[in-house]
Design a protein around this motif. Sequence first.
Motif, PDB file in Angstrom:
ATOM      1  N   TYR A 135     -14.803  62.798 -75.988  1.00  0.00           N
ATOM      2  CA  TYR A 135     -14.088  64.184 -76.141  1.00  0.00           C
ATOM      3  C   TYR A 135     -14.523  65.084 -74.855  1.00  0.00           C
ATOM      4  CZ  TYR A 135     -12.654  62.231 -80.348  1.00  0.00           C
ATOM      5  OH  TYR A 135     -12.112  61.811 -81.469  1.00  0.00           O
ATOM      6  N   LEU A 136     -15.189  64.209 -73.817  1.00  0.00           N
ATOM      7  CA  LEU A 136     -15.850  65.191 -72.833  1.00  0.00           C
ATOM      8  C   LEU A 136     -14.605  65.812 -71.824  1.00  0.00           C
ATOM      9  CD1 LEU A 136     -18.185  66.035 -70.891  1.00  0.00           C
ATOM     10  CD2 LEU A 136     -18.206  63.882 -70.007  1.00  0.00           C
ATOM     11  N   LEU A 137     -14.680  66.781 -71.561  1.00  0.00           N
ATOM     12  CA  LEU A 137     -13.497  67.367 -70.674  1.00  0.00           C
ATOM     13  C   LEU A 137     -13.827  66.975 -69.234  1.00  0.00           C
ATOM     14  CD1 LEU A 137     -12.775  70.912 -72.244  1.00  0.00           C
ATOM     15  CD2 LEU A 137     -11.476  68.747 -72.516  1.00  0.00           C
ATOM     16  N   PRO A 138     -13.110  66.517 -68.576  1.00  0.00           N
ATOM     17  CA  PRO A 138     -13.426  65.700 -67.155  1.00  0.00           C
ATOM     18  C   PRO A 138     -13.676  66.900 -66.224  1.00  0.00           C
ATOM     19  CG  PRO A 138     -10.927  65.471 -67.581  1.00  0.00           C
ATOM     20  CD  PRO A 138     -11.489  65.855 -68.791  1.00  0.00           C
ATOM     21  N   GLN A 139     -14.677  66.627 -65.266  1.00  0.00           N
ATOM     22  CA  GLN A 139     -14.861  67.461 -64.165  1.00  0.00           C
ATOM     23  C   GLN A 139     -15.360  68.907 -64.706  1.00  0.00           C
ATOM     24  OE1 GLN A 139     -15.277  65.130 -62.046  1.00  0.00           O
ATOM     25  NE2 GLN A 139     -14.068  65.958 -60.336  1.00  0.00           N
ATOM     26  N   THR A 140     -16.583  68.871 -65.734  1.00  0.00           N
ATOM     27  CA  THR A 140     -16.953  70.282 -66.459  1.00  0.00           C
ATOM     28  C   THR A 140     -18.210  70.141 -66.292  1.00  0.00           C
ATOM     29  OG1 THR A 140     -16.759  69.335 -68.498  1.00  0.00           O
ATOM     30  CG2 THR A 140     -14.608  70.555 -67.589  1.00  0.00           C
ATOM     31  N   THR A 141     -18.809  69.288 -65.888  1.00  0.00           N
ATOM     32  CA  THR A 141     -20.502  69.193 -65.873  1.00  0.00           C
ATOM     33  C   THR A 141     -21.087  70.100 -65.043  1.00  0.00           C
ATOM     34  OG1 THR A 141     -20.497  67.405 -64.379  1.00  0.00           O
ATOM     35  CG2 THR A 141     -20.470  66.855 -67.046  1.00  0.00           C
ATOM     36  N   HIS A 142     -22.158  70.792 -65.017  1.00  0.00           N
ATOM     37  CA  HIS A 142     -22.805  71.628 -64.201  1.00  0.00           C
ATOM     38  C   HIS A 142     -24.387  71.352 -64.441  1.00  0.00           C
ATOM     39  CE1 HIS A 142     -19.159  73.633 -62.416  1.00  0.00           C
ATOM     40  NE2 HIS A 142     -18.798  73.708 -63.861  1.00  0.00           N
ATOM     41  N   TYR A 143     -24.849  70.875 -63.190  1.00  0.00           N
ATOM     42  CA  TYR A 143     -26.420  70.754 -63.037  1.00  0.00           C
ATOM     43  C   TYR A 143     -27.213  71.720 -62.542  1.00  0.00           C
ATOM     44  CZ  TYR A 143     -30.445  67.632 -62.226  1.00  0.00           C
ATOM     45  OH  TYR A 143     -31.845  67.149 -62.195  1.00  0.00           O
ATOM     46  N   ALA A 144     -28.223  72.058 -63.060  1.00  0.00           N
ATOM     47  CA  ALA A 144     -29.044  73.297 -62.495  1.00  0.00           C
ATOM     48  C   ALA A 144     -30.476  72.738 -62.499  1.00  0.00           C
ATOM     49  CB  ALA A 144     -28.923  74.583 -63.327  1.00  0.00           C
ATOM     50  N   LEU A 145     -31.168  73.568 -61.552  1.00  0.00           N
ATOM     51  CA  LEU A 145     -32.668  73.405 -61.338  1.00  0.00           C
ATOM     52  C   LEU A 145     -33.386  74.639 -61.467  1.00  0.00           C
ATOM     53  CD1 LEU A 145     -32.535  70.231 -58.691  1.00  0.00           C
ATOM     54  CD2 LEU A 145     -33.076  70.047 -61.115  1.00  0.00           C
ATOM     55  N   GLY A 146     -32.864  75.659 -61.529  1.00  0.00           N
ATOM     56  CA  GLY A 146     -33.566  77.110 -61.430  1.00  0.00           C
ATOM     57  C   GLY A 146     -32.680  78.041 -62.113  1.00  0.00           C
ATOM     58  N   ASP A 147     -33.043  79.274 -62.283  1.00  0.00           N
ATOM     59  CA  ASP A 147     -32.479  80.376 -62.774  1.00  0.00           C
ATOM     60  C   ASP A 147     -31.042  80.783 -62.177  1.00  0.00           C
ATOM     61  OD1 ASP A 147     -34.673  80.364 -64.176  1.00  0.00           O
ATOM     62  OD2 ASP A 147     -35.397  82.492 -63.639  1.00  0.00           O
ATOM     63  N   ALA A 148     -31.118  80.803 -61.011  1.00  0.00           N
ATOM     64  CA  ALA A 148     -29.804  81.105 -60.276  1.00  0.00           C
ATOM     65  C   ALA A 148     -28.541  80.206 -60.444  1.00  0.00           C
ATOM     66  CB  ALA A 148     -29.989  81.379 -58.635  1.00  0.00           C
ATOM     67  N   SER A 149     -28.984  78.882 -60.004  1.00  0.00           N
ATOM     68  CA  SER A 149     -27.976  78.072 -60.241  1.00  0.00           C
ATOM     69  C   SER A 149     -27.630  77.710 -61.581  1.00  0.00           C
ATOM     70  CB  SER A 149     -28.496  76.475 -59.744  1.00  0.00           C
ATOM     71  OG  SER A 149     -29.472  76.130 -60.477  1.00  0.00           O
ATOM     72  N   TYR A 150     -28.454  77.866 -62.807  1.00  0.00           N
ATOM     73  CA  TYR A 150     -27.955  77.730 -64.124  1.00  0.00           C
ATOM     74  C   TYR A 150     -27.109  78.905 -64.417  1.00  0.00           C
ATOM     75  CZ  TYR A 150     -28.570  77.474 -69.038  1.00  0.00           C
ATOM     76  OH  TYR A 150     -28.009  77.241 -70.401  1.00  0.00           O
ATOM     77  N   THR A 151     -27.567  80.117 -64.246  1.00  0.00           N
ATOM     78  CA  THR A 151     -26.649  81.398 -64.618  1.00  0.00           C
ATOM     79  C   THR A 151     -25.178  81.281 -63.977  1.00  0.00           C
ATOM     80  OG1 THR A 151     -28.764  82.632 -64.698  1.00  0.00           O
ATOM     81  CG2 THR A 151     -26.583  83.933 -64.649  1.00  0.00           C
ATOM     82  N   ARG A 152     -25.155  80.981 -62.684  1.00  0.00           N
ATOM     83  CA  ARG A 152     -24.079  80.983 -61.942  1.00  0.00           C
ATOM     84  C   ARG A 152     -23.231  79.950 -62.105  1.00  0.00           C
ATOM     85  NH1 ARG A 152     -26.773  82.952 -56.496  1.00  0.00           N
ATOM     86  NH2 ARG A 152     -27.772  84.924 -57.297  1.00  0.00           N
ATOM     87  N   SER A 153     -23.634  78.728 -62.834  1.00  0.00           N
ATOM     88  CA  SER A 153     -22.622  77.621 -62.997  1.00  0.00           C
ATOM     89  C   SER A 153     -22.446  77.474 -64.382  1.00  0.00           C
ATOM     90  CB  SER A 153     -23.435  76.427 -62.417  1.00  0.00           C
ATOM     91  OG  SER A 153     -24.748  76.339 -63.387  1.00  0.00           O
ATOM     92  N   GLY A 154     -22.559  78.658 -65.246  1.00  0.00           N
ATOM     93  CA  GLY A 154     -22.063  78.818 -66.643  1.00  0.00           C
ATOM     94  C   GLY A 154     -23.097  78.369 -67.693  1.00  0.00           C
ATOM     95  N   GLY A 155     -24.315  78.715 -67.307  1.00  0.00           N
ATOM     96  CA  GLY A 155     -25.534  78.339 -68.481  1.00  0.00           C
ATOM     97  C   GLY A 155     -25.173  79.370 -69.620  1.00  0.00           C
ATOM     98  N   VAL A 156     -25.395  79.065 -70.752  1.00  0.00           N
ATOM     99  CA  VAL A 156     -25.146  79.707 -71.925  1.00  0.00           C
ATOM    100  C   VAL A 156     -26.521  80.426 -72.313  1.00  0.00           C
ATOM    101  CG1 VAL A 156     -23.018  78.482 -72.340  1.00  0.00           C
ATOM    102  CG2 VAL A 156     -25.369  77.841 -73.620  1.00  0.00           C
ATOM    103  N   LEU A 157     -27.634  79.796 -72.159  1.00  0.00           N
ATOM    104  CA  LEU A 157     -28.901  80.296 -72.560  1.00  0.00           C
ATOM    105  C   LEU A 157     -29.588  81.434 -71.751  1.00  0.00           C
ATOM    106  CD1 LEU A 157     -30.598  77.126 -74.104  1.00  0.00           C
ATOM    107  CD2 LEU A 157     -29.467  78.815 -75.302  1.00  0.00           C
ATOM    108  N   PRO A 158     -30.453  82.192 -72.540  1.00  0.00           N
ATOM    109  CA  PRO A 158     -31.249  83.015 -71.441  1.00  0.00           C
ATOM    110  C   PRO A 158     -32.117  82.213 -70.665  1.00  0.00           C
ATOM    111  CG  PRO A 158     -31.137  84.036 -73.321  1.00  0.00           C
ATOM    112  CD  PRO A 158     -30.472  82.618 -73.547  1.00  0.00           C
ATOM    113  N   THR A 159     -32.376  82.472 -69.387  1.00  0.00           N
ATOM    114  CA  THR A 159     -33.220  81.671 -68.372  1.00  0.00           C
ATOM    115  C   THR A 159     -34.558  81.430 -68.821  1.00  0.00           C
ATOM    116  OG1 THR A 159     -33.350  83.275 -66.866  1.00  0.00           O
ATOM    117  CG2 THR A 159     -31.526  81.707 -66.444  1.00  0.00           C
ATOM    118  N   SER A 160     -34.801  82.466 -69.457  1.00  0.00           N
ATOM    119  CA  SER A 160     -36.430  82.776 -70.093  1.00  0.00           C
ATOM    120  C   SER A 160     -36.526  81.901 -71.052  1.00  0.00           C
ATOM    121  CB  SER A 160     -36.825  84.181 -70.450  1.00  0.00           C
ATOM    122  OG  SER A 160     -35.915  84.486 -71.529  1.00  0.00           O
TER     123      SER A 160
END
Length: 333
Positions: A135-160
């Motif tokens: 049930y994984l929707l194709p081409q929807t993964t986003h990988y982040a290594l920091g606050d900026a990349s996580y927030t701007r790629s659809g991260g749902v949690l506060p970076t703190s």
Amino acid sequence: MSAPTTNSTQPQSADAANVDALKEYGFTQFEQGDYTRDTGKLKVRAIRFVDATGAYGAYTFYRRSGMPKEDIGLGGASDNNRVLFWAGNTVVDATFDHVNSMSAAELRELAKDLPKPAGPAKVPPPLPGYLPTDYLLPQTTHYALGDASYTRSGGVLPTSLVDFNRGAEALTAQYQGRSANGTLTLLIYPTPQMAADREHAIEAFLSAGKTTQAAWPQALADSNTDALSVRRSGPLVVVTSGAFTSSEAHRLASLVNYSAEVTWNHPEGYVSEAAKAGRLLMGIATLCIILCGGTFLLGIFLGGARVLYRKARGRPATSMEEMEFISLNLHNY
């Protein structure tokens, strides 16, 4: 080539709006070239990173969710006249004025010709391998290594809460539920102890926010509270959100399980000194058993042959049963 290439080691030359995200992925070099053939035009932008992990992360950062997949490089996607792919430690963004049947084939050749990093730098991140495929929707993964990349790629949690300062890596993906879709967030930390600390912090944050939701990011505020769950497996922390039902959220989270895999260059793997001593003792014991067994079998063979020989001559099986008499043949004259 219709114009001189643009080559720079400054991230703002590649993307002035996302300089901080590029730095998080390990930006090293940017190059751009414009090409013309017959009536066709092509603009190629290439961004190089320290390793394959950064290239994969930047590819998911720039790829729009749902872009049709293309078999180019290690991962590719297309959108009208634009093709995005990554290979080695390089992300390539190619824009055609019009696409023809040779466009994809030529980009595959380009992907093969790109320089490849050596050693650990060529290894992609292991985190995507823990994503459940059902049930994984194709081409929807986003990988982040920091606050900026996580927030701007659809991260749902506060970076703190994620706390990238601890060496965290984050991966978000969209899944299809029975009635609506939801988000699965995977976080991985250097140690299980760090993961356990973040698990407790996220649980406390979600529990406190379920009443007021005042401090929640919009993605969490829009989520069904039954869909919010937190689970840890080794150094992995799994968070579900969105419109899942409670059973769907717990089932999806339970599919993520950490398994440690260690690869050694030695074909036999790592052998400790204690194991070496144990193998030596086992070898000695085995040799002793073989020698004793051989001696026993040899005795049976030699002794049995002698018995058969005496029986064939009509004599007792053993000389112990014979009364031998020695005659001197003395005569008295």
